[in-house]
Design an enzyme around this catalytic site. Structure first.
Site, PDB file in Angstrom:
ATOM      1  N   HIS A 215       0.815  -1.210   0.000  1.00  0.00           N
ATOM      2  CA  HIS A 215       0.000   0.000   0.000  1.00  0.00           C
ATOM      3  C   HIS A 215       0.854   1.267   0.000  1.00  0.00           C
ATOM      4  CE1 HIS A 215      -3.279   2.595   1.974  1.00  0.00           C
ATOM      5  NE2 HIS A 215      -3.831   2.129   0.868  1.00  0.00           N
ATOM      6  N   LYS A 217       3.212   4.480  -1.017  1.00  0.00           N
ATOM      7  CA  LYS A 217       3.251   5.473  -2.092  1.00  0.00           C
ATOM      8  C   LYS A 217       4.575   6.223  -1.971  1.00  0.00           C
ATOM      9  CE  LYS A 217      -1.397   4.935  -1.414  1.00  0.00           C
ATOM     10  NZ  LYS A 217      -2.039   4.248  -0.285  1.00  0.00           N
ATOM     11  N   ASP A 222      16.842  10.438  -8.305  1.00  0.00           N
ATOM     12  CA  ASP A 222      18.286  10.696  -8.230  1.00  0.00           C
ATOM     13  C   ASP A 222      18.845  10.580  -6.818  1.00  0.00           C
ATOM     14  OD1 ASP A 222      18.441  11.019 -10.937  1.00  0.00           O
ATOM     15  OD2 ASP A 222      18.456  13.213 -10.900  1.00  0.00           O
ATOM     16  N   HIS A 396      -8.790  11.650   2.204  1.00  0.00           N
ATOM     17  CA  HIS A 396      -7.943  10.466   2.087  1.00  0.00           C
ATOM     18  C   HIS A 396      -6.615  10.651   2.823  1.00  0.00           C
ATOM     19  CE1 HIS A 396      -5.586   7.366  -0.330  1.00  0.00           C
ATOM     20  NE2 HIS A 396      -6.658   6.697   0.005  1.00  0.00           N
ATOM     21  N   LYS A 398      -3.722  10.859   5.638  1.00  0.00           N
ATOM     22  CA  LYS A 398      -3.334   9.953   6.731  1.00  0.00           C
ATOM     23  C   LYS A 398      -2.211  10.631   7.515  1.00  0.00           C
ATOM     24  CE  LYS A 398      -3.801   6.993   2.801  1.00  0.00           C
ATOM     25  NZ  LYS A 398      -4.999   6.241   2.937  1.00  0.00           N
ATOM     26  N   ASP A 403       1.197  17.090  20.366  1.00  0.00           N
ATOM     27  CA  ASP A 403       1.868  18.001  21.304  1.00  0.00           C
ATOM     28  C   ASP A 403       2.844  18.971  20.657  1.00  0.00           C
ATOM     29  OD1 ASP A 403       0.470  16.732  23.300  1.00  0.00           O
ATOM     30  OD2 ASP A 403       2.176  15.587  24.072  1.00  0.00           O
TER      31      ASP A 403
END
Length: 479
Positions: A215, A217, A222, A396, A398, A403
């Site tokens: 999952h 991404k 370079d 979407h 995440k 703190d």
């Protein structure tokens, strides 16, 4: 004769049932989960055995990469880690940093620049510019690469760089891209781009691993520029109302991102890539073109987890961070189906007086998952947490901020699948400046959200909707 066939078939069937139940019990998993699978297999033998074969087999004891190969793949990032001058880990974060180093070989790197992008209109033009500037290699690991206008635009840019002699490597998830025609990836291969599916599901060899998906991404260009977050390569990420978070990284932390990709690459291609050229010297990293300030510290770790590691590392990090919080915990996630450790940690923080806020989409892209999450949202609200529902579109994103000191962002949802089944990657940042910037992202989204207590049908569902929520909650480990 028929009676003997009947006796033989029944003996065979009950033998298979007994063997499967024994296999479930000997996994030594959570008692409730073990009992659930045993009951399903006993009362619905055919369906239960098939479901267990596809979704229940525990692969956590397996190793996708040998220890020796992992050491080789880690060597370069380890050398760059050792070369860091005056690395100081704040005492407040030392246990968290040590946790990830000991469990995951996730080394901390300082002096990074982190640019925050909150929609596809910011992310994709920047990505295409970085692809255009590539001179040596481009590494991409994506759960989804759609064959749409945007997917083809990125593919064309990659093909153009491959024709210029830039080495391009792509890992895509086989299940995530089930609807993508083979010709889309074959076109990339024909142009010299090395393209592999992660854990291809082909009966029967990988059928039991259909539940375990990559999952992540990630993009590395370079060895000096990297991306991590929640966005796949698909046109829907630039549609109005789609809210997501992607981080552009420059600085030594890109070494850790590179290691993550090359470990996955070794798994799909069995090629050890350890050349120094993939870990180039990084000096005087400039701030990216942005309205937000950048910090010269930004101590960070890239943390990965998956079903074949000894422990669910990212989940451990979430629990450790939540239990250490003193003032507030702000979380954004598209799906809230927490396992027991995370839910218990959040409830414990609430009782201890910590301001816990959870931001989820009002309307999900997965209706079944939305129903399953409602009882969890209500449970957190009843415990004293503040639950907020994002209104303008689908959230979407995440991320978690704690703190004004710690922040994490990546591909990990707050659900069973991300914590226990998927191969995920998050960045954990120990820096006040970055935490405050991501806190602002959260508060901006909060201003566009509705508190759960104002949505009467979610907070006080009638009998049939509540029954349906309870039923879908039973399936939450599979969603």
């Amino acid at each position: 004769m028929e009676s003997w066939l009947y006796i033989l078939s029944m003996t065979l069937m009950w033998g298979i049932i007994a063997a499967t139940v024994i296999h479930v019990v000997m996994e030594n998993g959570q008692p409730a989960k073990t009992m659930g699978w045993a009951l399903v297999i006993f009362f619905l033998p055919v369906v239960g055995i098939v479901l267990y074969f596809f979704f229940g087999v525990n692969h956590r004891r397996e190793r996708l990469v040998s220890k020796r190969s992992l050491d080789q793949l880690t060597k370069r990032s380890m050398l760059n880690f050792v070369e860091q001058q005056d690395l100081h880990v704040p005492e407040a974060h030392k246990q968290m940093v040590d946790l990830f180093v000991n469990q995951n070989l996730s080394l901390p790197f300082k002096d990074n620049v982190i640019d925050i992008m909150t929609d596809g209109y910011a992310f994709f033009p920047e990505l295409l510019q970085d692809i255009g500037r590539a001179r040596h290699h481009i590494h991409i690991s994506m759960y989804i690469m759609e064959e749409d206008a945007l997917g083809n635009l990125v593919s064309d840019a990659l093909i153009d760089k491959a024709r210029q002699g830039v080495k391009v490597r792509i890992i895509y998830d086989d299940v995530g891209c089930w609807r993508v025609r083979r010709q889309f990836f074959e076109r990339l291969r024909e142009e010299g781009i090395e393209t592999y599916a992660f854990l291809p599901v082909r009966f029967p060899s990988f059928t039991s691993k259909v539940n375990y998906r990559n999952h992540r991404k990630l993009v590395i260009i370079d060895g000096t520029v990297g991306y991590i977050g929640g966005m796949n390569i698909a046109l829907r990420y630039v549609k109005n109302g789609w809210r997501d978070t992607m981080l552009r990284l420059t600085g030594p932390i890109v070494y850790a991102l590179q290691r993550t990709f090359l470990v996955d690459w070794y798994f799909v291609d069995r090629t050890l890539i350890t050349d120094r050229v993939y870990y180039p010297p990084i000096e005087n990293v400039p701030c990216p073109p942005s309205d937000v300030p950048c910090s010269s510290a930004n101590l960070a770790q890239i943390v990965t987890s998956g079903p074949t590691t000894l422990y669910p590392e990212i989940m451990q990090g979430y629990v450790r961070a939540i239990t250490a919080a003193r003032r507030y915990i702000y979380i954004e996630t598209p799906y809230f189906l927490p396992n027991e450790p995370v839910l218990f940690a959040l409830k414990t923080a609430i009782v201890a007086g910590v301001d816990v806020r959870l931001l989820c989409p009002r309307h999900s892209d997965a209706r079944f998952t939305e129903w399953a999450s409602r009882s969890y949202l209500r449970e957190l609200h009843e415990a004293g947490g503040r639950v907020l529902l994002y209104e303008p579109g689908f959230l979407h994103s995440k991320l978690m901020v704690i703190d004004d000191a710690l922040a994490t962002c990546g591909s990990t949802n707050v659900d069973f699948r991300s914590f226990e089944n998927n191969f995920e990657a998050n960045i954990f940042v120990y820096d006040e400046g970055t935490a405050l910037r991501l806190k602002k992202v959260f508060l901006d989204d909060q201003s566009l959200s509705t508190p759960l207590e104002q949505v009467y049908s979610w907070l006080h569902p009638k009998f049939l909707p509540r029954l349906w929520e309870s039923f879908t909650r039973l399936l939450s480990p599979l969603l």
